[in-house]
Design an enzyme around this catalytic site. Structure first.
Site, PDB file in Angstrom:
ATOM      1  N   CYS A  64      37.246 -13.929 -13.065  1.00 26.11           N
ATOM      2  CA  CYS A  64      37.682 -14.902 -12.081  1.00 26.11           C
ATOM      3  C   CYS A  64      38.357 -15.520 -12.714  1.00 26.11           C
ATOM      4  CB  CYS A  64      36.350 -14.995 -11.828  1.00 26.11           C
ATOM      5  SG  CYS A  64      35.598 -16.061 -12.478  1.00 26.11           S
ATOM      6  N   ASP A  90      20.814 -11.492 -15.010  1.00 28.00           N
ATOM      7  CA  ASP A  90      21.644 -12.929 -14.371  1.00 28.00           C
ATOM      8  C   ASP A  90      20.994 -14.148 -15.129  1.00 28.00           C
ATOM      9  OD1 ASP A  90      24.379 -13.857 -12.366  1.00 28.00           O
ATOM     10  OD2 ASP A  90      22.699 -15.616 -12.933  1.00 28.00           O
TER      11      ASP A  90
HETATM   12  N1  SAH Z   1      28.808 -10.000 -10.022  1.00 24.84           N
HETATM   13  C1  SAH Z   1      28.134 -11.360  -8.792  1.00 24.84           C
HETATM   14  C2  SAH Z   1      28.890 -12.368  -8.616  1.00 24.84           C
HETATM   15  C3  SAH Z   1      28.733 -12.559 -10.271  1.00 24.84           C
HETATM   16  S1  SAH Z   1      28.703 -14.533 -10.761  1.00 24.84           S
HETATM   17  C4  SAH Z   1      28.047 -10.637  -7.747  1.00 24.84           C
HETATM   18  O1  SAH Z   1      28.962  -9.549  -6.918  1.00 24.84           O
HETATM   19  O2  SAH Z   1      27.552 -10.976  -6.478  1.00 24.84           O
HETATM   20  C5  SAH Z   1      28.883 -14.751 -12.081  1.00 24.84           C
HETATM   21  C6  SAH Z   1      26.968 -14.983 -12.682  1.00 24.84           C
HETATM   22  O3  SAH Z   1      27.125 -15.168 -13.741  1.00 24.84           O
HETATM   23  C7  SAH Z   1      26.683 -16.480 -11.759  1.00 24.84           C
HETATM   24  O4  SAH Z   1      25.666 -15.898 -11.196  1.00 24.84           O
HETATM   25  C8  SAH Z   1      25.486 -17.119 -13.213  1.00 24.84           C
HETATM   26  O5  SAH Z   1      24.477 -17.582 -12.938  1.00 24.84           O
HETATM   27  C9  SAH Z   1      25.665 -15.797 -13.808  1.00 24.84           C
HETATM   28  N2  SAH Z   1      25.779 -15.864 -15.309  1.00 24.84           N
HETATM   29  C10 SAH Z   1      26.712 -17.476 -16.039  1.00 24.84           C
HETATM   30  N3  SAH Z   1      26.621 -17.099 -17.071  1.00 24.84           N
HETATM   31  C11 SAH Z   1      25.066 -16.795 -17.159  1.00 24.84           C
HETATM   32  C12 SAH Z   1      24.415 -16.179 -19.054  1.00 24.84           C
HETATM   33  N4  SAH Z   1      25.300 -16.589 -19.993  1.00 24.84           N
HETATM   34  N5  SAH Z   1      23.373 -15.358 -18.943  1.00 24.84           N
HETATM   35  C13 SAH Z   1      23.294 -14.623 -17.857  1.00 24.84           C
HETATM   36  N6  SAH Z   1      23.920 -15.276 -16.497  1.00 24.84           N
HETATM   37  C14 SAH Z   1      25.022 -16.173 -16.380  1.00 24.84           C
END
Ligand code: SAH
Length: 424
Positions: A368, A280
């Site tokens: 989403c 992340d």
């Molecule tokens: N799968 C997670 C929810 C993901 S929400 C769960 O089950 O709880 C989306 C996530 O993507 C967020 O935590 C955000 O920090 C991350 N994110 C957004 N853009 C990103 C990028 N370019 N690289 C890495 N992480 C990213």
């Protein structure tokens, strides 16, 4: 709506669609009116809750922001009761479509009770767990989102109609749930669109400084309401995490956009995954994922703070192979206008994920973005299958957990897609 009209005329033999449906209910004298322009009433007879400003012909002078109003056809017949907001593009939010049920404190309480009863019925009231108690339009309470984390409540307000009645809502939640704390969260975009100012923070009781621990699918997750995204945790994916875990036995798993490790840690804890890597871009999320791995006694989870677009490409180019890849990126678009860019981004991450999968590997791919339809998403996957020459078998097409229902009268609240696929 065009599709509905088609359905209505061919299947249920509806009226001539150039006319508004008839209402025989007279206006109520003591409630200020909002009158629609001609031929604008149909969606509201279909119980859609958003009356956009361009459909409105006249607002009675005595009505002001936050007031209960009655929506009338151009001919002055009653359609529904709602709440006025001159500041918003959604001029009136509709809450009661029943002439004999005006919007009173008792009316709101009944709506809340019905929402809570549903969560009880679907077994989402387990005290150690969390759930969405009230899901805005899907529970007939446009603009109000209430999440529960154990005995703590988080309220998100996305409408002036709710904001001006906040004390009443908080009172009902206290009475019906007796929570240990109630916090308010705000989303600045929404607050601006509605012309409201929301002060986030704990407004009743206390929320422990060290956060709390939630049990979901027999897996423990720490919740920090002061910094966490959304209302602290992505509750909507709870059942998808368990569903995905079923396919993870003995696999090496790459959990991309992992946040605090929801999918990956569940895969390791209950799915029997061999090894899990969570990636992340947020340091806060990755630290949380590390702590969650520890909490669950897992020693086979590696957490990496990095950009997922770069990571996917680099790992694919390095020839890495996985038994499962999970993609749960953030919303790539908030409007239908940017749909092409969003689909390109989905295409990119899914193509890299497929490259990373060994034959027979499992792809869990989510979106989403409400503006990306299931059809768009499948077309994107078709593009990936064509480009990579791999077969993609969809094993499960899933949405949000049932504590995030979808109202057919407001399909805008259907947003989450989660496909579990086998990639040959
Ligand atoms: N799968 C997670 C929810 C993901 S929400 C769960 O089950 O709880 C989306 C996530 O993507 C967020 O935590 C955000 O920090 C991350 N994110 C957004 N853009 C990103 C990028 N370019 N690289 C890495 N992480 C990213």
């Amino acid at each position: 709506m065009a599709k509905f009209k088609e359905f209505e005329s061919t299947i249920i033999g509806g009226d001539d669609s150039s006319q508004d449906p008839a209402s025989d209910q007279a206006a109520t004298a003591d409630v200020p009116f909002v009158r629609l322009k001609p031929r604008k009433a149909q969606p509201f007879f279909g119980r859609h809750p958003w009356v956009l400003s361009q459909g409105v012909d006249e607002v009675e002078k005595r009505a002001s922001n936050g007031d209960v109003v009655q929506l009338l056809t151009d001919k002055g017949k009653f359609i529904a009761y709602g709440i006025l907001n001159f500041h918003s593009r959604i001029r009136v939010r509709l809450y009661s479509f029943d002439h004999s049920k005006p919007i009173t404190d008792e009316f709101w309480k009944e709506k809340i009770e019905a929402a809570l009863a549903l969560r009880k019925q679907i077994n989402y009231m387990d005290e150690e767990g969390g759930c969405r108690l009230i899901s805005s339009e899907a529970d007939g309470l446009s603009g109000l989102i209430v999440d529960r984390y154990g005995k703590h409540i988080v309220v998100q307000i996305t409408a002036l109609a709710i904001h001006v009645r906040l004390d009443m809502f908080i009172g009902f939640l206290q009475e019906l749930l007796e929570p240990e704390s109630i916090s308010i969260r705000s989303e600045s975009g929404m607050a601006k669109a509605e012309g409201i100012e929301i002060e986030p923070g704990v407004i009743a009781g206390t929320f422990p400084e060290e956060g709390i621990v939630l049990k979901e699918n027999d897996t423990l997750f720490g919740i920090d309401l002061t910094q966490g995204q959304k209302t602290g945790y992505y509750l909507d994916q709870s059942e998808n995490r368990a569903a995905a875990a079923k396919y993870m036995k003995d696999r090496t798993v790459l959990d991309m956009f992992s946040y605090t490790g929801g999918f990956g840690i569940t895969a390791a804890k209950i799915g029997g995954a061999k090894e899990v890597t969570c990636v992340d871009g947020s340091g806060f999320a990755i630290k949380g994922a590390e702590k969650n791995a520890e909490r669950n006694g897992l020693t086979n989870v590696t957490c990496v703070e990095a950009d997922c677009f770069d990571q996917l490409k680099e790992r694919a180019e390095a020839g890495e192979k996985y038994g499962a890849v999970i993609l749960d990126p953030p919303k790539f678009t908030r409007t239908r206008r940017n749909i092409d860019e969003a689909l390109k981004a989905y295409y990119f991450v899914n193509r890299q994920a497929v490259r990373l999968l060994e034959p027979g590997g499992i792809l869990v791919t989510c979106s989403c973005s409400g503006n990306v339809t299931a059809e768009d998403f499948r077309m994107m996957l078709l593009g990936v299958a064509q480009k990579t020459g791999r077969d993609i078998q969809v094993l499960e097409q899933r949405g949000a957990s049932p504590d995030h229902p979808v109202s057919v009268t407001c399909m805008e609240n259907e947003y989450l897609k989660c496909y579990i696929c086998c990639v040959r």
